[in-house]
Every structure is written in structure tokens, then in C-alpha cells.
Design a protein around this motif. Sequence first.
Motif, PDB file in Angstrom:
ATOM      1  N   SER A 235       0.819  -1.216   0.000  1.00 31.31           N
ATOM      2  CA  SER A 235       0.000   0.000   0.000  1.00 31.31           C
ATOM      3  C   SER A 235       0.850   1.261   0.000  1.00 31.31           C
ATOM      4  O   SER A 235       0.355   2.349  -0.292  1.00 31.31           O
ATOM      5  N   LEU A 236       2.132   1.125   0.320  1.00 33.78           N
ATOM      6  CA  LEU A 236       3.036   2.268   0.355  1.00 33.78           C
ATOM      7  C   LEU A 236       3.818   2.425  -0.943  1.00 33.78           C
ATOM      8  O   LEU A 236       4.632   3.338  -1.079  1.00 33.78           O
ATOM      9  N   LEU A 237       3.564   1.521  -1.896  1.00 31.93           N
ATOM     10  CA  LEU A 237       4.245   1.559  -3.185  1.00 31.93           C
ATOM     11  C   LEU A 237       3.358   2.233  -4.234  1.00 31.93           C
ATOM     12  O   LEU A 237       2.324   2.810  -3.908  1.00 31.93           O
ATOM     13  N   ALA A 238       3.758   2.125  -5.485  1.00 39.49           N
ATOM     14  CA  ALA A 238       2.947   2.594  -6.608  1.00 39.49           C
ATOM     15  C   ALA A 238       3.078   1.546  -7.693  1.00 39.49           C
ATOM     16  O   ALA A 238       3.767   1.728  -8.688  1.00 39.49           O
ATOM     17  N   SER A 239       2.411   0.411  -7.478  1.00 40.06           N
ATOM     18  CA  SER A 239       2.666  -0.765  -8.311  1.00 40.06           C
ATOM     19  C   SER A 239       1.369  -1.495  -8.629  1.00 40.06           C
ATOM     20  O   SER A 239       1.035  -2.504  -8.009  1.00 40.06           O
ATOM     21  N   GLY A 240       0.624  -0.976  -9.589  1.00 43.41           N
ATOM     22  CA  GLY A 240      -0.581  -1.647 -10.040  1.00 43.41           C
ATOM     23  C   GLY A 240      -1.778  -1.453  -9.128  1.00 43.41           C
ATOM     24  O   GLY A 240      -1.716  -0.765  -8.104  1.00 43.41           O
TER      25      GLY A 240
ATOM     26  N   SER B 193      -1.711  -2.682  -5.337  1.00 43.72           N
ATOM     27  CA  SER B 193      -1.097  -1.651  -4.499  1.00 43.72           C
ATOM     28  C   SER B 193      -2.065  -0.504  -4.251  1.00 43.72           C
ATOM     29  O   SER B 193      -2.195  -0.007  -3.128  1.00 43.72           O
ATOM     30  N   ALA B 194      -2.764  -0.087  -5.299  1.00 46.51           N
ATOM     31  CA  ALA B 194      -3.697   1.036  -5.171  1.00 46.51           C
ATOM     32  C   ALA B 194      -4.854   0.705  -4.235  1.00 46.51           C
ATOM     33  O   ALA B 194      -5.254   1.529  -3.399  1.00 46.51           O
ATOM     34  N   ASN B 195      -5.411  -0.482  -4.381  1.00 45.75           N
ATOM     35  CA  ASN B 195      -6.498  -0.896  -3.490  1.00 45.75           C
ATOM     36  C   ASN B 195      -6.037  -0.974  -2.044  1.00 45.75           C
ATOM     37  O   ASN B 195      -6.746  -0.543  -1.126  1.00 45.75           O
ATOM     38  N   LYS B 196      -4.857  -1.521  -1.836  1.00 48.46           N
ATOM     39  CA  LYS B 196      -4.340  -1.626  -0.475  1.00 48.46           C
ATOM     40  C   LYS B 196      -4.000  -0.244   0.092  1.00 48.46           C
ATOM     41  O   LYS B 196      -4.116  -0.024   1.304  1.00 48.46           O
ATOM     42  N   SER B 197      -3.616   0.682  -0.754  1.00 51.31           N
ATOM     43  CA  SER B 197      -3.392   2.057  -0.298  1.00 51.31           C
ATOM     44  C   SER B 197      -4.690   2.649   0.227  1.00 51.31           C
ATOM     45  O   SER B 197      -4.713   3.316   1.277  1.00 51.31           O
TER      46      SER B 197
ATOM     47  N   ALA C  28       8.631  -0.106   5.792  1.00 51.43           N
ATOM     48  CA  ALA C  28       7.464   0.777   5.844  1.00 51.43           C
ATOM     49  C   ALA C  28       7.864   2.185   6.258  1.00 51.43           C
ATOM     50  O   ALA C  28       7.376   3.179   5.702  1.00 51.43           O
ATOM     51  N   THR C  29       8.762   2.278   7.229  1.00 52.09           N
ATOM     52  CA  THR C  29       9.242   3.598   7.659  1.00 52.09           C
ATOM     53  C   THR C  29       9.954   4.302   6.518  1.00 52.09           C
ATOM     54  O   THR C  29       9.733   5.499   6.262  1.00 52.09           O
ATOM     55  N   ALA C  30      10.799   3.560   5.810  1.00 50.99           N
ATOM     56  CA  ALA C  30      11.535   4.150   4.695  1.00 50.99           C
ATOM     57  C   ALA C  30      10.600   4.598   3.581  1.00 50.99           C
ATOM     58  O   ALA C  30      10.754   5.697   3.011  1.00 50.99           O
ATOM     59  N   LEU C  31       9.609   3.764   3.274  1.00 55.56           N
ATOM     60  CA  LEU C  31       8.695   4.085   2.176  1.00 55.56           C
ATOM     61  C   LEU C  31       7.839   5.307   2.473  1.00 55.56           C
ATOM     62  O   LEU C  31       7.365   5.975   1.556  1.00 55.56           O
TER      63      LEU C  31
ATOM     64  N   ARG D 292       8.103  10.443  -3.449  1.00 55.48           N
ATOM     65  CA  ARG D 292       7.252   9.633  -4.312  1.00 55.48           C
ATOM     66  C   ARG D 292       7.815   9.457  -5.724  1.00 55.48           C
ATOM     67  O   ARG D 292       7.661   8.373  -6.313  1.00 55.48           O
ATOM     68  N   PRO D 293       8.482  10.460  -6.315  1.00 55.70           N
ATOM     69  CA  PRO D 293       9.067  10.201  -7.638  1.00 55.70           C
ATOM     70  C   PRO D 293      10.057   9.037  -7.630  1.00 55.70           C
ATOM     71  O   PRO D 293      10.143   8.289  -8.607  1.00 55.70           O
ATOM     72  N   VAL D 294      10.789   8.890  -6.528  1.00 59.04           N
ATOM     73  CA  VAL D 294      11.733   7.774  -6.424  1.00 59.04           C
ATOM     74  C   VAL D 294      10.969   6.454  -6.357  1.00 59.04           C
ATOM     75  O   VAL D 294      11.324   5.474  -7.018  1.00 59.04           O
ATOM     76  N   ILE D 295       9.902   6.425  -5.570  1.00 61.60           N
ATOM     77  CA  ILE D 295       9.101   5.206  -5.461  1.00 61.60           C
ATOM     78  C   ILE D 295       8.476   4.852  -6.805  1.00 61.60           C
ATOM     79  O   ILE D 295       8.462   3.689  -7.211  1.00 61.60           O
ATOM     80  N   ARG D 296       7.981   5.860  -7.511  1.00 67.26           N
ATOM     81  CA  ARG D 296       7.389   5.588  -8.828  1.00 67.26           C
ATOM     82  C   ARG D 296       8.425   5.043  -9.803  1.00 67.26           C
ATOM     83  O   ARG D 296       8.146   4.117 -10.575  1.00 67.26           O
ATOM     84  N   SER D 297       9.625   5.584  -9.754  1.00 68.36           N
ATOM     85  CA  SER D 297      10.665   5.131 -10.676  1.00 68.36           C
ATOM     86  C   SER D 297      11.074   3.692 -10.393  1.00 68.36           C
ATOM     87  O   SER D 297      11.356   2.922 -11.304  1.00 68.36           O
TER      88      SER D 297
END
Length: 256
Positions: free
Chosen positions: A141-146, A149-153, A232-235, A240-245
Amino acid sequence: MSTALVTGATAGIGREFAVQLAARGDDLVLVARDLPRLEALAVELSATHGVDVEVLSADLTKREDIGRVAERVSSVDAPIDVLVNNAGYSLKKSFLDNEVGDEEALFEVLSRAVLVLSHAAGNAMRSRGRGAIINVSSVASLLASGTYSANKSFVTVFTEGLAAELAGTGVTVTALLPGFTRTEFHERADLDMSGLPDFAWLDATRLVRDALADVGKGKVVSVPGRRYKFAATALRVIPRPVIRSRSRGAHRPSNP
């Protein structure tokens, strides 16, 4: 004696919740699609732990079935003291390669069912001044991966908001954010996890035990395992641009 309702109760984390809740003396309402598996689990838990176990066969991709479960959660005569929104699955292909109907069904189970059942439980529990809602989310849920991930967010943020709304009422709300856990989840989704190292896997028994301990402490977000707590703490602080990349390529087209 309290009664707990668990969705997705016949396998994985949901089954482990059912086992541990029964072991501590909770009566159960078990919800899943597979009636024979539900009935077999009910017989096992009742015989082992001496608790009353009710089964409710429901397909949470269907709104009428979600409504039937919500009615049970809202019952005044047979109240639910603990709600575990655990039912879930994943789609193997990426969003644009899936049929939109498959994505809508995923949304019904992962997001809408959590919303509807939490609404039913939150109102019923608030009126009684006690209760606990546990929404099984994911570190994803803390990622940006499909869309998984979006539902869990949605589940994570929704749970945090509901916890704030119910603060001081005697009702606790907890989002559980597990990482990779040894269950049949990935096999049922036909996902090859053979390349994942052993240290990345969580044990379902310990995960649920720690989650129930966090619920008892009133924690709003429960992240099992030190490595996933760190992740989780790191994320939460990584831009967010780094996570998206880093998420690019996580869901590749099925037809290159």
C-alpha cells in the motif's frame, strides 16, 4: 465471550486469524466462497477449541453478497465484537492487460467490501461502546505498483481515517500491513516467487499473533517483522518520484 467475523477465512492469513481467535475463546463467523472448506474448518475449530462457529458462504465480488455479510455484522441480537476484513487476491497481469471487469471485481473485494463492512461494524460497535476492526492491507500500500497496491493504499488510509473518527468510542481500528507471507496466496494467483530469499518471508502464525497483540494495544497501523517495519518507515519518507521510478517494470505487459 466475544464473537469475531473473518472474511477470507478458509486460507492463509484469514485462516490463521480464525485459528488464533478460536484458541483464545472467541466464537466465530467464517466468511468465504467455498462452502465445503468453510464447513470443514468450522467442524475443526469447534471440536478443537469448543467454540461456536457459524459459516456464511459469500462471494465478495457480488454486491448482494457483501450486503448479506454487512447485515450479519450489523446484527443487534448476535453482535460481532471483532471484524477481520481479510478477503483478497491478486491479478497476475498488469492493469491495461486485464479485462476491466476483472479489475472491477478486484476492487469490490479489496476496497468496497472493506468500506461496506467497516461501515456496518463501526456503527454497530460504536453504539455498544466496544469492538475492534482489523483491515488486512499490505506493505504494498506504500508503493505505486498496479491496482493491488492502489487498493491496499485505500485500505490503509481509510483505516487510519476511521480510527480517528472512532477515537474515544471504545472501538479500535487497525490496518495490518504484512509483507510476503508463507500462505497459498501467491500460488493461487499463479505468481512465481521462487526467486524471493527465505529472509523475506513472514510466518503467518507469528504475524497474526503479533497483529492481535497490536490490536490489544490499540495500534492503528501494525507492521509485522522488523525488516518490514524498517521498509514501511523508509517508504513513508522516500520521495514519491523515487518510489514511482522503482515501480516501473513491476507489471510488464503480458504480450511484449
